[in-house]
Design a protein around this motif. Sequence first.
Motif, PDB file in Angstrom:
ATOM      1  N   TYR A 354       0.844  -1.204   0.000  1.00 19.87           N
ATOM      2  CA  TYR A 354       0.000   0.000   0.000  1.00 19.87           C
ATOM      3  C   TYR A 354       0.878   1.252   0.000  1.00 19.87           C
ATOM      4  O   TYR A 354       1.984   1.247   0.519  1.00 19.87           O
ATOM      5  CB  TYR A 354      -0.904  -0.033   1.227  1.00 19.87           C
ATOM      6  CG  TYR A 354      -1.905   1.085   1.332  1.00 19.87           C
ATOM      7  CD1 TYR A 354      -2.802   1.346   0.311  1.00 19.87           C
ATOM      8  CD2 TYR A 354      -1.954   1.882   2.470  1.00 19.87           C
ATOM      9  CE1 TYR A 354      -3.736   2.373   0.417  1.00 19.87           C
ATOM     10  CE2 TYR A 354      -2.881   2.903   2.595  1.00 19.87           C
ATOM     11  CZ  TYR A 354      -3.768   3.151   1.556  1.00 19.87           C
ATOM     12  OH  TYR A 354      -4.675   4.167   1.665  1.00 19.87           O
ATOM     13  N   HIS A 355       0.383   2.341  -0.589  1.00 11.35           N
ATOM     14  CA  HIS A 355       1.213   3.547  -0.744  1.00 11.35           C
ATOM     15  C   HIS A 355       1.090   4.536   0.411  1.00 11.35           C
ATOM     16  O   HIS A 355       1.809   5.528   0.457  1.00 11.35           O
ATOM     17  CB  HIS A 355       0.878   4.248  -2.064  1.00 11.35           C
ATOM     18  CG  HIS A 355      -0.549   4.730  -2.157  1.00 11.35           C
ATOM     19  ND1 HIS A 355      -1.631   3.874  -2.238  1.00 11.35           N
ATOM     20  CD2 HIS A 355      -1.064   5.977  -2.179  1.00 11.35           C
ATOM     21  CE1 HIS A 355      -2.748   4.585  -2.309  1.00 11.35           C
ATOM     22  NE2 HIS A 355      -2.445   5.851  -2.273  1.00 11.35           N
ATOM     23  N   TRP A 356       0.187   4.354   1.358  1.00  8.85           N
ATOM     24  CA  TRP A 356       0.073   5.108   2.610  1.00  8.85           C
ATOM     25  C   TRP A 356       0.054   6.630   2.413  1.00  8.85           C
ATOM     26  O   TRP A 356       0.950   7.335   2.867  1.00  8.85           O
ATOM     27  CB  TRP A 356       1.196   4.712   3.567  1.00  8.85           C
ATOM     28  CG  TRP A 356       1.137   3.273   3.935  1.00  8.85           C
ATOM     29  CD1 TRP A 356       1.970   2.277   3.505  1.00  8.85           C
ATOM     30  CD2 TRP A 356       0.154   2.642   4.758  1.00  8.85           C
ATOM     31  NE1 TRP A 356       1.576   1.061   4.009  1.00  8.85           N
ATOM     32  CE2 TRP A 356       0.460   1.246   4.788  1.00  8.85           C
ATOM     33  CE3 TRP A 356      -0.942   3.097   5.474  1.00  8.85           C
ATOM     34  CZ2 TRP A 356      -0.307   0.331   5.499  1.00  8.85           C
ATOM     35  CZ3 TRP A 356      -1.702   2.182   6.186  1.00  8.85           C
ATOM     36  CH2 TRP A 356      -1.381   0.831   6.196  1.00  8.85           C
ATOM     37  N   PRO A 357      -0.995   7.138   1.772  1.00  6.42           N
ATOM     38  CA  PRO A 357      -1.093   8.598   1.614  1.00  6.42           C
ATOM     39  C   PRO A 357      -1.232   9.332   2.941  1.00  6.42           C
ATOM     40  O   PRO A 357      -0.867  10.509   3.050  1.00  6.42           O
ATOM     41  CB  PRO A 357      -2.343   8.771   0.740  1.00  6.42           C
ATOM     42  CG  PRO A 357      -3.146   7.525   0.966  1.00  6.42           C
ATOM     43  CD  PRO A 357      -2.133   6.439   1.156  1.00  6.42           C
ATOM     44  N   GLY A 358      -1.766   8.635   3.959  1.00  7.94           N
ATOM     45  CA  GLY A 358      -1.895   9.247   5.286  1.00  7.94           C
ATOM     46  C   GLY A 358      -0.703   9.025   6.176  1.00  7.94           C
ATOM     47  O   GLY A 358      -0.719   9.387   7.358  1.00  7.94           O
ATOM     48  N   ASN A 359       0.336   8.387   5.612  1.00  3.36           N
ATOM     49  CA  ASN A 359       1.614   8.206   6.291  1.00  3.36           C
ATOM     50  C   ASN A 359       1.504   7.416   7.594  1.00  3.36           C
ATOM     51  O   ASN A 359       0.649   6.549   7.717  1.00  3.36           O
ATOM     52  CB  ASN A 359       2.277   9.572   6.492  1.00  3.36           C
ATOM     53  CG  ASN A 359       2.655  10.191   5.168  1.00  3.36           C
ATOM     54  OD1 ASN A 359       3.489   9.672   4.437  1.00  3.36           O
ATOM     55  ND2 ASN A 359       2.008  11.305   4.817  1.00  3.36           N
ATOM     56  N   VAL A 360       2.379   7.716   8.563  1.00  8.98           N
ATOM     57  CA  VAL A 360       2.459   6.921   9.790  1.00  8.98           C
ATOM     58  C   VAL A 360       1.146   6.971  10.575  1.00  8.98           C
ATOM     59  O   VAL A 360       0.732   5.977  11.166  1.00  8.98           O
ATOM     60  CB  VAL A 360       3.630   7.411  10.667  1.00  8.98           C
ATOM     61  CG1 VAL A 360       3.680   6.641  11.977  1.00  8.98           C
ATOM     62  CG2 VAL A 360       4.953   7.258   9.918  1.00  8.98           C
ATOM     63  N   THR A 361       0.471   8.105  10.544  1.00  9.14           N
ATOM     64  CA  THR A 361      -0.809   8.222  11.254  1.00  9.14           C
ATOM     65  C   THR A 361      -1.831   7.254  10.685  1.00  9.14           C
ATOM     66  O   THR A 361      -2.575   6.593  11.432  1.00  9.14           O
ATOM     67  CB  THR A 361      -1.340   9.657  11.178  1.00  9.14           C
ATOM     68  OG1 THR A 361      -0.409  10.545  11.811  1.00  9.14           O
ATOM     69  CG2 THR A 361      -2.691   9.782  11.860  1.00  9.14           C
ATOM     70  N   GLU A 362      -1.885   7.137   9.362  1.00  5.74           N
ATOM     71  CA  GLU A 362      -2.814   6.200   8.741  1.00  5.74           C
ATOM     72  C   GLU A 362      -2.458   4.765   9.108  1.00  5.74           C
ATOM     73  O   GLU A 362      -3.347   3.949   9.396  1.00  5.74           O
ATOM     74  CB  GLU A 362      -2.809   6.372   7.223  1.00  5.74           C
ATOM     75  CG  GLU A 362      -3.835   5.484   6.521  1.00  5.74           C
ATOM     76  CD  GLU A 362      -3.794   5.605   5.006  1.00  5.74           C
ATOM     77  OE1 GLU A 362      -4.727   5.107   4.351  1.00  5.74           O
ATOM     78  OE2 GLU A 362      -2.825   6.183   4.467  1.00  5.74           O
ATOM     79  N   LEU A 363      -1.168   4.452   9.119  1.00  2.00           N
ATOM     80  CA  LEU A 363      -0.736   3.110   9.500  1.00  2.00           C
ATOM     81  C   LEU A 363      -1.196   2.780  10.919  1.00  2.00           C
ATOM     82  O   LEU A 363      -1.701   1.676  11.183  1.00  2.00           O
ATOM     83  CB  LEU A 363       0.789   3.005   9.399  1.00  2.00           C
ATOM     84  CG  LEU A 363       1.420   1.701   9.902  1.00  2.00           C
ATOM     85  CD1 LEU A 363       0.903   0.498   9.113  1.00  2.00           C
ATOM     86  CD2 LEU A 363       2.943   1.781   9.827  1.00  2.00           C
ATOM     87  N   GLN A 364      -1.045   3.715  11.836  1.00  2.00           N
ATOM     88  CA  GLN A 364      -1.485   3.485  13.214  1.00  2.00           C
ATOM     89  C   GLN A 364      -2.983   3.234  13.284  1.00  2.00           C
ATOM     90  O   GLN A 364      -3.437   2.305  13.962  1.00  2.00           O
ATOM     91  CB  GLN A 364      -1.127   4.697  14.083  1.00  2.00           C
ATOM     92  CG  GLN A 364       0.349   4.889  14.315  1.00  2.00           C
ATOM     93  CD  GLN A 364       0.614   5.988  15.330  1.00  2.00           C
ATOM     94  OE1 GLN A 364       0.377   5.834  16.523  1.00  2.00           O
ATOM     95  NE2 GLN A 364       1.095   7.117  14.861  1.00  2.00           N
ATOM     96  N   ASN A 365      -3.768   4.054  12.591  1.00  2.00           N
ATOM     97  CA  ASN A 365      -5.221   3.915  12.633  1.00  2.00           C
ATOM     98  C   ASN A 365      -5.671   2.573  12.053  1.00  2.00           C
ATOM     99  O   ASN A 365      -6.569   1.919  12.592  1.00  2.00           O
ATOM    100  CB  ASN A 365      -5.879   5.066  11.871  1.00  2.00           C
ATOM    101  CG  ASN A 365      -5.682   6.404  12.558  1.00  2.00           C
ATOM    102  OD1 ASN A 365      -5.433   6.459  13.759  1.00  2.00           O
ATOM    103  ND2 ASN A 365      -5.775   7.483  11.806  1.00  2.00           N
ATOM    104  N   VAL A 366      -5.050   2.164  10.948  1.00  2.00           N
ATOM    105  CA  VAL A 366      -5.407   0.895  10.311  1.00  2.00           C
ATOM    106  C   VAL A 366      -5.093  -0.273  11.238  1.00  2.00           C
ATOM    107  O   VAL A 366      -5.905  -1.183  11.417  1.00  2.00           O
ATOM    108  CB  VAL A 366      -4.670   0.744   8.964  1.00  2.00           C
ATOM    109  CG1 VAL A 366      -4.774  -0.688   8.443  1.00  2.00           C
ATOM    110  CG2 VAL A 366      -5.236   1.718   7.939  1.00  2.00           C
TER     111      VAL A 366
END
Length: 447
Positions: A354-366
Amino acid sequence: MDTLLGNLSVSVLAQILENAFQWFVVVDRDSNILYMNEDYCRFLEVTKENAIGQPVAEVIENTKMHEVIMSGVADIASPHYIKGTYMLANRVPLVVDGEIVGAFGSVIFRDMSDWKKLSSHVRTTMERIQLNIEDNSYKEYHLVDIKGTSVAMRKIKETIEMIAPSDLPVLIEGESGTGKEMFAHSIHQLSERSDGLFVKVNCAAVPPELLEEELFGKLDILTGHLRKGRVQQADKGTLFIDEISSLPLTLQAKLLRTLQDKEVVSMHSEKGEQVNVRILAASNVSLSKLVEEKKFREDLFYRIQAITLSIPPLRERMEDFTELLNHFLQKFIVQAGRRKIILATKTREILQSYHWPGNVTELQNVLQAAVYLAEDDVILPSALPAQVKKRNALSFQASGKLAHILLEVEKNVIRDLLEEEPNKALIAKQLGISRSTLYEKIKKYNF
Protein backbone atom coordinates in the motif's frame (compact mmCIF):
# COMPACT_ATOMS: atom_id res chain seq x y z
CA MET A 1 -15.52 -34.52 52.76
CA ASP A 2 -12.11 -35.07 54.39
CA THR A 3 -12.71 -38.84 54.23
CA LEU A 4 -13.61 -38.63 50.55
CA LEU A 5 -10.46 -36.66 49.67
CA GLY A 6 -8.37 -39.00 51.79
CA ASN A 7 -9.48 -41.91 49.63
CA LEU A 8 -8.20 -40.21 46.45
CA SER A 9 -4.75 -41.11 45.20
CA VAL A 10 -2.08 -38.47 44.66
CA SER A 11 -2.28 -39.00 40.89
CA VAL A 12 -6.05 -38.40 40.91
CA LEU A 13 -5.66 -35.24 42.99
CA ALA A 14 -2.97 -34.04 40.56
CA GLN A 15 -5.34 -34.62 37.62
CA ILE A 16 -8.08 -32.65 39.39
CA LEU A 17 -5.75 -29.74 40.02
CA GLU A 18 -4.36 -29.77 36.49
CA ASN A 19 -7.85 -29.54 35.00
CA ALA A 20 -9.67 -27.44 37.59
CA PHE A 21 -7.67 -24.28 36.85
CA GLN A 22 -6.09 -22.89 33.69
CA TRP A 23 -2.94 -21.74 35.50
CA PHE A 24 -2.13 -22.13 39.18
CA VAL A 25 0.76 -22.21 41.61
CA VAL A 26 1.20 -23.36 45.23
CA VAL A 27 3.91 -21.89 47.47
CA ASP A 28 5.09 -22.64 51.00
CA ARG A 29 5.28 -20.20 53.91
CA ASP A 30 8.64 -18.96 52.60
CA SER A 31 7.12 -18.21 49.15
CA ASN A 32 9.00 -21.05 47.48
CA ILE A 33 7.10 -22.91 44.76
CA LEU A 34 5.74 -26.30 45.82
CA TYR A 35 3.75 -26.98 42.67
CA MET A 36 2.90 -25.30 39.36
CA ASN A 37 0.73 -26.83 36.67
CA GLU A 38 1.99 -27.60 33.17
CA ASP A 39 -0.02 -24.90 31.37
CA TYR A 40 1.35 -22.16 33.61
CA CYS A 41 4.89 -23.48 33.18
CA ARG A 42 4.52 -23.42 29.39
CA PHE A 43 3.26 -19.84 29.46
CA LEU A 44 6.15 -18.75 31.70
CA GLU A 45 8.58 -20.74 29.53
CA VAL A 46 9.96 -22.76 32.43
CA THR A 47 9.95 -26.47 33.15
CA LYS A 48 8.07 -27.74 36.16
CA GLU A 49 11.27 -29.33 37.49
CA ASN A 50 13.13 -26.00 37.35
CA ALA A 51 10.24 -24.02 38.81
CA ILE A 52 9.55 -26.16 41.87
CA GLY A 53 11.70 -25.10 44.81
CA GLN A 54 12.42 -21.64 43.39
CA PRO A 55 11.28 -18.39 45.07
CA VAL A 56 8.02 -17.51 43.35
CA ALA A 57 9.21 -13.93 42.66
CA GLU A 58 12.01 -15.32 40.47
CA VAL A 59 9.55 -17.24 38.29
CA ILE A 60 6.42 -15.05 38.16
CA GLU A 61 6.87 -11.33 37.60
CA ASN A 62 4.93 -8.87 39.78
CA THR A 63 3.73 -11.71 42.04
CA LYS A 64 1.92 -10.89 45.31
CA MET A 65 1.93 -14.36 46.80
CA HIS A 66 4.31 -13.28 49.57
CA GLU A 67 1.97 -10.42 50.52
CA VAL A 68 -0.95 -12.84 50.92
CA ILE A 69 1.18 -15.06 53.18
CA MET A 70 2.22 -12.10 55.32
CA SER A 71 -1.26 -10.57 55.59
CA GLY A 72 -3.29 -13.78 55.74
CA VAL A 73 -5.92 -12.03 53.60
CA ALA A 74 -7.12 -13.45 50.30
CA ASP A 75 -6.58 -11.32 47.18
CA ILE A 76 -9.51 -12.02 44.84
CA ALA A 77 -9.95 -10.90 41.21
CA SER A 78 -6.78 -8.85 41.45
CA PRO A 79 -5.18 -7.35 38.31
CA HIS A 80 -1.82 -8.96 37.57
CA TYR A 81 0.42 -7.45 34.86
CA ILE A 82 2.57 -10.20 33.39
CA LYS A 83 4.38 -10.60 30.08
CA GLY A 84 2.89 -7.51 28.50
CA THR A 85 -0.78 -7.79 29.45
CA TYR A 86 -3.16 -7.62 32.40
CA MET A 87 -4.78 -10.79 33.77
CA LEU A 88 -7.07 -11.47 36.72
CA ALA A 89 -5.72 -13.62 39.54
CA ASN A 90 -6.93 -15.09 42.82
CA ARG A 91 -4.46 -15.55 45.69
CA VAL A 92 -5.57 -17.38 48.83
CA PRO A 93 -3.58 -18.13 52.00
CA LEU A 94 -3.43 -21.83 53.01
CA VAL A 95 -4.19 -22.32 56.71
CA VAL A 96 -3.67 -25.49 58.76
CA ASP A 97 -4.62 -25.56 62.46
CA GLY A 98 -4.84 -21.77 62.47
CA GLU A 99 -1.35 -21.33 61.01
CA ILE A 100 -0.54 -20.02 57.52
CA VAL A 101 1.51 -22.68 55.75
CA GLY A 102 1.57 -21.22 52.26
CA ALA A 103 -0.63 -19.81 49.54
CA PHE A 104 -2.51 -20.89 46.42
CA GLY A 105 -2.70 -18.65 43.35
CA SER A 106 -4.66 -19.09 40.13
CA VAL A 107 -5.13 -17.04 36.97
CA ILE A 108 -8.85 -16.84 36.26
CA PHE A 109 -8.82 -14.72 33.08
CA ARG A 110 -5.79 -14.65 30.85
CA ASP A 111 -6.44 -11.45 28.90
CA MET A 112 -8.69 -8.44 29.09
CA SER A 113 -10.74 -9.20 25.96
CA ASP A 114 -12.68 -11.86 27.93
CA TRP A 115 -12.51 -9.82 31.10
CA LYS A 116 -14.54 -6.99 29.53
CA LYS A 117 -17.54 -9.29 29.15
CA LEU A 118 -17.88 -10.01 32.86
CA SER A 119 -19.69 -8.52 35.84
CA SER A 120 -19.78 -4.84 36.69
CA HIS A 121 -17.21 -5.40 39.44
CA VAL A 122 -14.69 -6.79 36.98
CA ARG A 123 -15.50 -4.17 34.34
CA THR A 124 -14.97 -1.45 36.92
CA THR A 125 -11.61 -2.96 37.86
CA MET A 126 -10.58 -3.12 34.21
CA GLU A 127 -11.63 0.49 33.62
CA ARG A 128 -9.58 1.56 36.64
CA ILE A 129 -6.54 -0.17 35.17
CA GLN A 130 -7.18 1.43 31.79
CA LEU A 131 -7.45 4.87 33.38
CA ASN A 132 -4.20 4.22 35.22
CA ILE A 133 -2.51 3.28 31.92
CA GLU A 134 -3.81 6.44 30.25
CA ASP A 135 -2.90 8.67 33.20
CA ASN A 136 0.65 7.36 33.16
CA SER A 137 1.09 7.36 29.39
CA TYR A 138 3.33 10.21 28.41
CA LYS A 139 2.18 12.99 26.15
CA GLU A 140 5.72 13.87 25.19
CA TYR A 141 8.09 12.05 22.93
CA HIS A 142 11.82 11.51 22.89
CA LEU A 143 14.15 10.84 20.00
CA VAL A 144 14.16 7.12 20.84
CA ASP A 145 10.38 7.04 20.26
CA ILE A 146 10.85 7.94 16.59
CA LYS A 147 11.15 4.64 14.78
CA GLY A 148 13.20 4.14 11.65
CA THR A 149 16.79 3.44 10.67
CA SER A 150 16.65 4.45 7.01
CA VAL A 151 19.32 6.83 5.74
CA ALA A 152 16.87 9.75 5.74
CA MET A 153 15.71 9.10 9.30
CA ARG A 154 19.23 8.63 10.64
CA LYS A 155 20.26 11.96 9.12
CA ILE A 156 17.28 13.76 10.65
CA LYS A 157 17.98 12.27 14.09
CA GLU A 158 21.65 13.25 13.84
CA THR A 159 20.63 16.80 12.90
CA ILE A 160 18.24 16.99 15.87
CA GLU A 161 20.99 15.91 18.26
CA MET A 162 23.25 18.66 16.91
CA ILE A 163 20.78 21.57 16.90
CA ALA A 164 18.57 20.71 19.89
CA PRO A 165 20.85 22.28 22.56
CA SER A 166 20.74 25.65 20.77
CA ASP A 167 17.91 28.18 20.79
CA LEU A 168 17.69 28.25 17.00
CA PRO A 169 14.16 28.19 15.57
CA VAL A 170 13.40 25.07 13.56
CA LEU A 171 10.96 24.59 10.69
CA ILE A 172 9.62 21.04 10.31
CA GLU A 173 8.06 20.34 6.93
CA GLY A 174 6.30 17.15 5.88
CA GLU A 175 3.01 15.73 4.70
CA SER A 176 0.13 15.26 7.13
CA GLY A 177 0.61 12.16 9.24
CA THR A 178 4.42 12.06 9.12
CA GLY A 179 4.70 12.76 12.85
CA LYS A 180 6.05 16.31 12.83
CA GLU A 181 4.96 16.88 16.43
CA MET A 182 7.08 13.94 17.60
CA PHE A 183 10.15 15.56 16.07
CA ALA A 184 9.31 18.86 17.78
CA HIS A 185 8.94 17.08 21.13
CA SER A 186 12.29 15.35 20.69
CA ILE A 187 14.02 18.68 20.00
CA HIS A 188 12.51 20.14 23.17
CA GLN A 189 13.50 17.11 25.26
CA LEU A 190 17.11 17.37 24.13
CA SER A 191 17.32 21.13 24.64
CA GLU A 192 18.35 23.24 27.62
CA ARG A 193 14.64 24.12 27.90
CA SER A 194 13.48 20.57 28.66
CA ASP A 195 12.58 21.59 32.22
CA GLY A 196 10.28 24.28 30.80
CA LEU A 197 6.90 23.81 29.14
CA PHE A 198 6.33 22.48 25.64
CA VAL A 199 3.33 24.51 24.46
CA LYS A 200 1.51 23.71 21.24
CA VAL A 201 -0.90 25.70 19.10
CA ASN A 202 -2.41 24.41 15.88
CA CYS A 203 -3.18 27.35 13.62
CA ALA A 204 -5.46 25.28 11.40
CA ALA A 205 -7.56 24.07 14.34
CA VAL A 206 -8.34 27.51 15.83
CA PRO A 207 -10.82 29.83 14.07
CA PRO A 208 -8.93 32.83 12.60
CA GLU A 209 -10.94 35.31 14.69
CA LEU A 210 -9.81 33.56 17.90
CA LEU A 211 -6.24 32.87 16.90
CA GLU A 212 -4.78 36.20 18.05
CA GLU A 213 -6.16 35.74 21.57
CA GLU A 214 -5.02 32.12 21.60
CA LEU A 215 -1.46 33.07 20.66
CA PHE A 216 -0.91 36.39 22.39
CA GLY A 217 -3.51 36.53 25.15
CA LYS A 218 -6.18 39.10 25.91
CA LEU A 219 -6.64 41.86 28.50
CA ASP A 220 -10.16 42.16 29.90
CA ILE A 221 -10.69 45.93 29.91
CA LEU A 222 -13.43 45.82 32.55
CA THR A 223 -11.69 43.60 35.12
CA GLY A 224 -8.06 44.18 34.22
CA HIS A 225 -7.54 40.43 34.11
CA LEU A 226 -4.95 39.24 31.60
CA ARG A 227 -5.54 35.88 29.98
CA LYS A 228 -2.16 34.60 28.91
CA GLY A 229 -1.76 33.27 25.38
CA ARG A 230 0.36 30.36 24.23
CA VAL A 231 3.40 32.61 23.74
CA GLN A 232 3.38 33.72 27.39
CA GLN A 233 2.67 30.17 28.58
CA ALA A 234 5.79 28.98 26.75
CA ASP A 235 8.07 31.51 28.49
CA LYS A 236 11.43 29.82 29.25
CA GLY A 237 10.19 26.82 27.29
CA THR A 238 9.30 25.89 23.72
CA LEU A 239 6.40 27.06 21.57
CA PHE A 240 5.40 24.63 18.83
CA ILE A 241 3.35 26.35 16.13
CA ASP A 242 1.73 23.60 14.07
CA GLU A 243 0.33 24.32 10.59
CA ILE A 244 1.92 27.76 10.65
CA SER A 245 0.97 28.11 6.99
CA SER A 246 -2.61 28.75 8.19
CA LEU A 247 -1.53 31.78 10.24
CA PRO A 248 -3.17 34.93 8.78
CA LEU A 249 -0.78 37.55 7.36
CA THR A 250 -1.74 40.10 10.04
CA LEU A 251 -0.80 37.68 12.81
CA GLN A 252 2.37 36.70 10.95
CA ALA A 253 3.46 40.33 11.33
CA LYS A 254 2.66 40.32 15.06
CA LEU A 255 4.51 37.03 15.56
CA LEU A 256 7.54 38.45 13.75
CA ARG A 257 7.57 41.49 16.08
CA THR A 258 7.32 39.19 19.08
CA LEU A 259 10.33 37.17 17.89
CA GLN A 260 12.39 40.27 17.09
CA ASP A 261 11.62 42.20 20.27
CA LYS A 262 11.24 39.17 22.59
CA GLU A 263 8.11 40.91 23.80
CA VAL A 264 4.43 40.04 23.47
CA VAL A 265 1.58 42.53 23.45
CA SER A 266 -1.80 41.02 24.31
CA MET A 267 -5.08 42.07 22.74
CA HIS A 268 -6.53 45.29 24.22
CA SER A 269 -3.23 46.00 25.95
CA GLU A 270 -0.57 48.57 25.21
CA LYS A 271 1.98 47.14 27.60
CA GLY A 272 4.45 44.59 26.36
CA GLU A 273 5.58 41.56 28.35
CA GLN A 274 9.07 40.15 28.00
CA VAL A 275 9.19 36.51 26.92
CA ASN A 276 11.98 34.03 26.38
CA VAL A 277 10.64 31.46 23.93
CA ARG A 278 12.13 29.07 21.41
CA ILE A 279 9.99 28.65 18.31
CA LEU A 280 9.47 25.34 16.53
CA ALA A 281 7.12 25.53 13.55
CA ALA A 282 5.59 22.87 11.34
CA SER A 283 3.87 22.92 7.98
CA ASN A 284 2.44 20.28 5.65
CA VAL A 285 2.98 22.55 2.64
CA SER A 286 6.14 24.22 1.38
CA LEU A 287 6.48 27.64 3.03
CA SER A 288 8.97 28.76 0.39
CA LYS A 289 6.31 28.19 -2.25
CA LEU A 290 3.79 30.18 -0.19
CA VAL A 291 6.36 32.98 0.04
CA GLU A 292 6.61 33.03 -3.74
CA GLU A 293 2.82 33.20 -3.94
CA LYS A 294 2.80 36.11 -1.43
CA LYS A 295 0.75 34.00 1.01
CA PHE A 296 3.45 33.92 3.67
CA ARG A 297 5.70 36.73 4.86
CA GLU A 298 9.22 36.40 3.55
CA ASP A 299 10.78 38.04 6.61
CA LEU A 300 8.99 35.64 9.00
CA PHE A 301 9.95 32.70 6.81
CA TYR A 302 13.64 33.53 7.05
CA ARG A 303 13.26 34.11 10.77
CA ILE A 304 11.85 30.66 11.55
CA GLN A 305 13.75 28.47 9.09
CA ALA A 306 17.28 28.78 10.41
CA ILE A 307 17.12 24.98 10.45
CA THR A 308 14.65 23.07 8.26
CA LEU A 309 13.84 19.41 8.78
CA SER A 310 12.12 17.75 5.83
CA ILE A 311 10.30 14.64 7.06
CA PRO A 312 9.93 12.07 4.25
CA PRO A 313 6.54 10.44 3.67
CA LEU A 314 6.23 6.79 4.62
CA ARG A 315 6.18 5.65 0.99
CA GLU A 316 9.69 7.10 0.56
CA ARG A 317 11.14 5.24 3.54
CA MET A 318 9.56 1.81 3.23
CA GLU A 319 12.76 0.26 4.58
CA ASP A 320 11.43 1.46 7.96
CA PHE A 321 8.01 -0.11 7.39
CA THR A 322 8.58 -3.46 9.12
CA GLU A 323 9.94 -1.77 12.26
CA LEU A 324 6.99 0.65 12.36
CA LEU A 325 4.49 -2.14 11.68
CA ASN A 326 5.79 -4.39 14.46
CA HIS A 327 6.08 -1.49 16.93
CA PHE A 328 2.51 -0.25 16.46
CA LEU A 329 1.06 -3.75 16.31
CA GLN A 330 2.55 -4.66 19.69
CA LYS A 331 1.45 -1.32 21.15
CA PHE A 332 -2.19 -1.83 20.14
CA ILE A 333 -2.23 -5.49 21.20
CA VAL A 334 -1.29 -4.39 24.73
CA GLN A 335 -3.82 -1.54 24.67
CA ALA A 336 -6.56 -3.95 23.62
CA GLY A 337 -5.70 -6.32 26.48
CA ARG A 338 -4.84 -9.13 24.10
CA ARG A 339 -1.98 -11.51 24.72
CA LYS A 340 -0.95 -12.28 21.17
CA ILE A 341 -2.15 -11.39 17.68
CA ILE A 342 -0.36 -12.15 14.45
CA LEU A 343 -0.65 -10.84 10.91
CA ALA A 344 -1.61 -13.28 8.20
CA THR A 345 1.06 -13.45 5.51
CA LYS A 346 -1.35 -12.02 2.93
CA THR A 347 -2.30 -9.17 5.25
CA ARG A 348 1.34 -8.25 5.71
CA GLU A 349 1.85 -8.29 1.93
CA ILE A 350 -1.12 -5.97 1.39
CA LEU A 351 0.11 -3.54 4.02
CA GLN A 352 3.60 -3.61 2.53
CA SER A 353 2.37 -2.84 -0.98
CA TYR A 354 0.00 0.00 0.00
CA HIS A 355 1.21 3.55 -0.74
CA TRP A 356 0.07 5.11 2.61
CA PRO A 357 -1.09 8.60 1.61
CA GLY A 358 -1.89 9.25 5.29
CA ASN A 359 1.61 8.21 6.29
CA VAL A 360 2.46 6.92 9.79
CA THR A 361 -0.81 8.22 11.25
CA GLU A 362 -2.81 6.20 8.74
CA LEU A 363 -0.74 3.11 9.50
CA GLN A 364 -1.49 3.48 13.21
CA ASN A 365 -5.22 3.92 12.63
CA VAL A 366 -5.41 0.90 10.31
CA LEU A 367 -3.51 -1.36 12.72
CA GLN A 368 -5.47 -0.24 15.77
CA ALA A 369 -8.76 -1.10 14.07
CA ALA A 370 -7.37 -4.38 12.71
CA VAL A 371 -6.37 -5.55 16.20
CA TYR A 372 -9.99 -5.29 17.36
CA LEU A 373 -11.24 -7.01 14.19
CA ALA A 374 -8.77 -9.91 14.44
CA GLU A 375 -10.34 -13.35 14.17
CA ASP A 376 -8.89 -16.11 16.36
CA ASP A 377 -5.87 -13.94 17.13
CA VAL A 378 -5.05 -13.54 13.41
CA ILE A 379 -5.45 -10.33 11.41
CA LEU A 380 -6.85 -11.39 8.05
CA PRO A 381 -7.16 -9.15 4.96
CA SER A 382 -10.87 -8.76 5.78
CA ALA A 383 -9.88 -6.68 8.83
CA LEU A 384 -8.31 -4.02 6.61
CA PRO A 385 -10.23 -1.04 5.19
CA ALA A 386 -11.24 -1.09 1.53
CA GLN A 387 -8.77 1.56 0.40
CA VAL A 388 -5.85 -0.45 1.74
CA LYS A 389 -6.95 -3.69 0.08
CA LYS A 390 -7.73 -2.06 -3.23
CA ARG A 391 -4.95 -2.79 -5.69
CA ASN A 392 -3.92 -0.60 -8.53
CA ALA A 393 -4.55 -2.78 -11.56
CA LEU A 394 -1.49 -1.26 -13.23
CA SER A 395 0.81 -1.67 -10.24
CA PHE A 396 2.72 -4.37 -12.12
CA GLN A 397 5.32 -3.58 -14.71
CA ALA A 398 3.20 -2.45 -17.67
CA SER A 399 5.59 -3.50 -20.37
CA GLY A 400 5.28 -5.78 -23.36
CA LYS A 401 2.43 -6.26 -25.76
CA LEU A 402 -1.13 -5.23 -24.98
CA ALA A 403 -2.33 -8.83 -24.82
CA HIS A 404 0.19 -9.62 -22.09
CA ILE A 405 -0.78 -6.53 -20.09
CA LEU A 406 -4.49 -7.43 -20.28
CA LEU A 407 -3.73 -10.96 -19.06
CA GLU A 408 -1.88 -9.50 -16.07
CA VAL A 409 -4.84 -7.25 -15.27
CA GLU A 410 -7.25 -10.21 -15.52
CA LYS A 411 -5.00 -12.31 -13.29
CA ASN A 412 -4.75 -9.59 -10.63
CA VAL A 413 -8.52 -8.96 -10.61
CA ILE A 414 -9.43 -12.65 -10.25
CA ARG A 415 -6.79 -13.19 -7.56
CA ASP A 416 -8.08 -10.26 -5.50
CA LEU A 417 -11.69 -11.42 -5.75
CA LEU A 418 -10.76 -14.96 -4.71
CA GLU A 419 -9.00 -13.60 -1.64
CA GLU A 420 -12.09 -11.67 -0.56
CA GLU A 421 -14.99 -13.92 -1.64
CA PRO A 422 -15.09 -17.74 -1.23
CA ASN A 423 -18.31 -18.07 -3.27
CA LYS A 424 -17.16 -18.58 -6.86
CA ALA A 425 -20.70 -18.25 -8.21
CA LEU A 426 -20.85 -14.70 -6.86
CA ILE A 427 -17.44 -13.92 -8.35
CA ALA A 428 -18.51 -15.20 -11.76
CA LYS A 429 -21.69 -13.11 -11.56
CA GLN A 430 -19.71 -10.01 -10.58
CA LEU A 431 -17.34 -10.51 -13.52
CA GLY A 432 -20.17 -11.24 -15.94
CA ILE A 433 -18.83 -14.67 -16.89
CA SER A 434 -20.05 -18.24 -16.40
CA ARG A 435 -18.80 -20.37 -13.54
CA SER A 436 -17.16 -22.77 -15.97
CA THR A 437 -15.23 -19.89 -17.54
CA LEU A 438 -14.14 -18.72 -14.09
CA TYR A 439 -12.92 -22.23 -13.21
CA GLU A 440 -10.97 -22.36 -16.46
CA LYS A 441 -9.22 -19.07 -15.60
CA ILE A 442 -8.53 -20.27 -12.05
CA LYS A 443 -6.87 -23.35 -13.46
CA LYS A 444 -5.02 -21.28 -16.04
CA TYR A 445 -3.49 -19.00 -13.41
CA ASN A 446 -2.91 -21.80 -10.89
CA PHE A 447 -5.06 -20.19 -8.20
